[in-house]
Write an enzyme that holds these catalytic residues in place. Structure first.
Site, PDB file in Angstrom:
ATOM      1  N   GLY A   5      23.052   3.951   1.960  1.00  0.00           N
ATOM      2  CA  GLY A   5      22.904   3.939   0.393  1.00  0.00           C
ATOM      3  C   GLY A   5      24.023   4.826  -0.050  1.00  0.00           C
ATOM      4  O   GLY A   5      23.880   5.952  -0.739  1.00  0.00           O
ATOM      5  N   LEU A  60      22.315  10.851   2.079  1.00  0.00           N
ATOM      6  CA  LEU A  60      22.387  11.661   1.026  1.00  0.00           C
ATOM      7  C   LEU A  60      21.774  11.453  -0.169  1.00  0.00           C
ATOM      8  O   LEU A  60      22.042  10.413  -0.877  1.00  0.00           O
ATOM      9  CB  LEU A  60      23.988  11.745   0.812  1.00  0.00           C
ATOM     10  CG  LEU A  60      25.024  12.012   1.921  1.00  0.00           C
ATOM     11  CD1 LEU A  60      26.299  12.378   1.582  1.00  0.00           C
ATOM     12  CD2 LEU A  60      24.622  13.269   2.985  1.00  0.00           C
ATOM     13  N   ASP A  98      16.303   7.883  -2.160  1.00  0.00           N
ATOM     14  CA  ASP A  98      15.211   7.739  -3.114  1.00  0.00           C
ATOM     15  C   ASP A  98      13.780   8.439  -2.505  1.00  0.00           C
ATOM     16  O   ASP A  98      13.530   8.126  -1.228  1.00  0.00           O
ATOM     17  CB  ASP A  98      14.956   6.280  -3.173  1.00  0.00           C
ATOM     18  CG  ASP A  98      13.910   5.926  -4.196  1.00  0.00           C
ATOM     19  OD1 ASP A  98      13.183   6.783  -4.583  1.00  0.00           O
ATOM     20  OD2 ASP A  98      13.904   4.806  -4.572  1.00  0.00           O
ATOM     21  N   THR A 114      28.832  13.614  -3.638  1.00  0.00           N
ATOM     22  CA  THR A 114      28.483  12.429  -4.352  1.00  0.00           C
ATOM     23  C   THR A 114      28.012  12.785  -5.697  1.00  0.00           C
ATOM     24  O   THR A 114      27.958  13.863  -6.240  1.00  0.00           O
ATOM     25  CB  THR A 114      27.059  12.105  -3.480  1.00  0.00           C
ATOM     26  OG1 THR A 114      26.177  13.176  -3.829  1.00  0.00           O
ATOM     27  CG2 THR A 114      27.345  11.804  -1.868  1.00  0.00           C
ATOM     28  N   GLU A 115      27.657  11.701  -6.550  1.00  0.00           N
ATOM     29  CA  GLU A 115      27.148  11.810  -7.815  1.00  0.00           C
ATOM     30  C   GLU A 115      26.114  12.283  -7.944  1.00  0.00           C
ATOM     31  O   GLU A 115      25.781  13.437  -8.767  1.00  0.00           O
ATOM     32  CB  GLU A 115      27.080  10.246  -8.367  1.00  0.00           C
ATOM     33  CG  GLU A 115      28.424   9.499  -8.527  1.00  0.00           C
ATOM     34  CD  GLU A 115      29.194  10.041  -9.691  1.00  0.00           C
ATOM     35  OE1 GLU A 115      28.667  10.417 -10.779  1.00  0.00           O
ATOM     36  OE2 GLU A 115      30.452  10.012  -9.541  1.00  0.00           O
ATOM     37  N   GLU A 116      25.214  12.350  -7.120  1.00  0.00           N
ATOM     38  CA  GLU A 116      23.713  13.284  -7.183  1.00  0.00           C
ATOM     39  C   GLU A 116      24.003  14.521  -6.886  1.00  0.00           C
ATOM     40  O   GLU A 116      23.406  15.243  -7.495  1.00  0.00           O
ATOM     41  CB  GLU A 116      22.741  12.493  -6.241  1.00  0.00           C
ATOM     42  CG  GLU A 116      22.217  11.328  -6.600  1.00  0.00           C
ATOM     43  CD  GLU A 116      21.189  11.352  -7.793  1.00  0.00           C
ATOM     44  OE1 GLU A 116      20.600  12.144  -8.009  1.00  0.00           O
ATOM     45  OE2 GLU A 116      21.312  10.480  -8.580  1.00  0.00           O
TER      46      GLU A 116
END
Length: 268
Positions: free
Chosen positions: A69, A158, A161, A239-241
């Site tokens: 993911g 990472l 969901d 990461t973006e998150e």
């Protein structure tokens, strides 16, 4: 929704510019149980990795790091120059997001290598990002189709969901039904890295991994002592998150597990 621009649609002087996410609109999550139109190999032996890593075509190497993911590829892009001899593969189920990562890697490979980025190891190329690639795949269904037994040294999960509803917990990427597959592809001594900003999910992943007989918990301190600090730093912030959590002042929970070595007794 307007048609996004591919790199080939843009003027030639922009072929070394990074793609823009606004041209790759996509839902935040995809249903892993849906029958997505996916192309996947029947077994790891038939995967042609030279298409993904042409600079390593003669090396016989296969991926050692897998980002499950991978989203927009932040972890992969951060780690690629740090480990130029290690092949890394991102697996992403969303079409547009996968295409973004492909275009991003192509743009980065087209850039001339900066002196600081040039590998000093035995890497067969002086151009960075030749060791990173991405595939559109459903890792919950097809992970063993890509990776042979004990081929990976690191698996990354990472900010997955969280699937908050109890009836959706079966769709969580860390679950009792999938841990055997992760143990199969991860070599003894290999590390699973998990991180999330959802404490309930952190407890879930930690509990399931801790209960599985082929994994043992390993602390962040021990990993840093073993030289894994750059990997951990990327896990936290690349990461973006992860960046969004930092902007919002949220907390992050890390849990890492090592694949155990199993000594089999041979009957005489």
């Amino acid at each position: 929704m307007g048609k996004r621009k591919r790199l080939s649609d843009q003027p030639h002087e922009t072929n070394t510019l990074l793609p823009q996410k606004k041209h790759y609109r996509q839902r935040a999550h995809a249903n892993p149980f849906s029958d997505h139109a996916l192309d996947y190999a029947s077994s790891p032996e038939v995967v042609d990795w030279s298409e993904h890593y042409p600079a390593f075509a003669a090396s016989g190497k296969t991926p050692e790091f897998a980002d499950i993911g991978c989203g927009f590829g932040g972890l992969l892009i951060t780690l690629a120059p740090l480990f130029p001899d290690t092949l890394m593969l991102g697996m992403e189920i969303r079409v547009q997001v996968t295409q973004y990562v492909q275009d991003r890697i192509a743009a980065l490979r087209a850039r001339p290598a900066a002196p600081a980025e040039s590998p000093t190891s035995s890497s067969p190329t002086t151009t960075p990002y030749q060791n990173v690639s991405v595939v559109r795949a459903n890792a919950m269904k097809f992970l063993p189709n890509f990776f042979p037994k004990h081929s990976l040294s690191a698996l990354f999960f990472l900010f997955p969901d969280p699937h908050f509803k109890a009836r959706k917990h079966k769709a969580r990427i860390i679950s009792s039904t999938l841990l055997a597959e992760y143990a199969y592809v991860l070599r003894p001594g290999g590390i699973i890295y998990t991180i999330t900003d959802v404490h309930d999910l952190h407890l879930w992943m930690k509990g399931h991994l801790g209960a599985f007989p082929l994994f043992e918990s390993i602390s962040e301190t021990e990993l840093r002592q073993q030289g894994c600090g750059p990997i951990l730093d990327a896990v936290y912030s690349s990461t973006e998150e992860g960046k969004k959590v930092e902007r919002n002042g949220g907390e992050k929970w890390l849990a890492c597990f090592r694949r155990k070595e199993v000594c089999r007794m041979i009957a005489t």
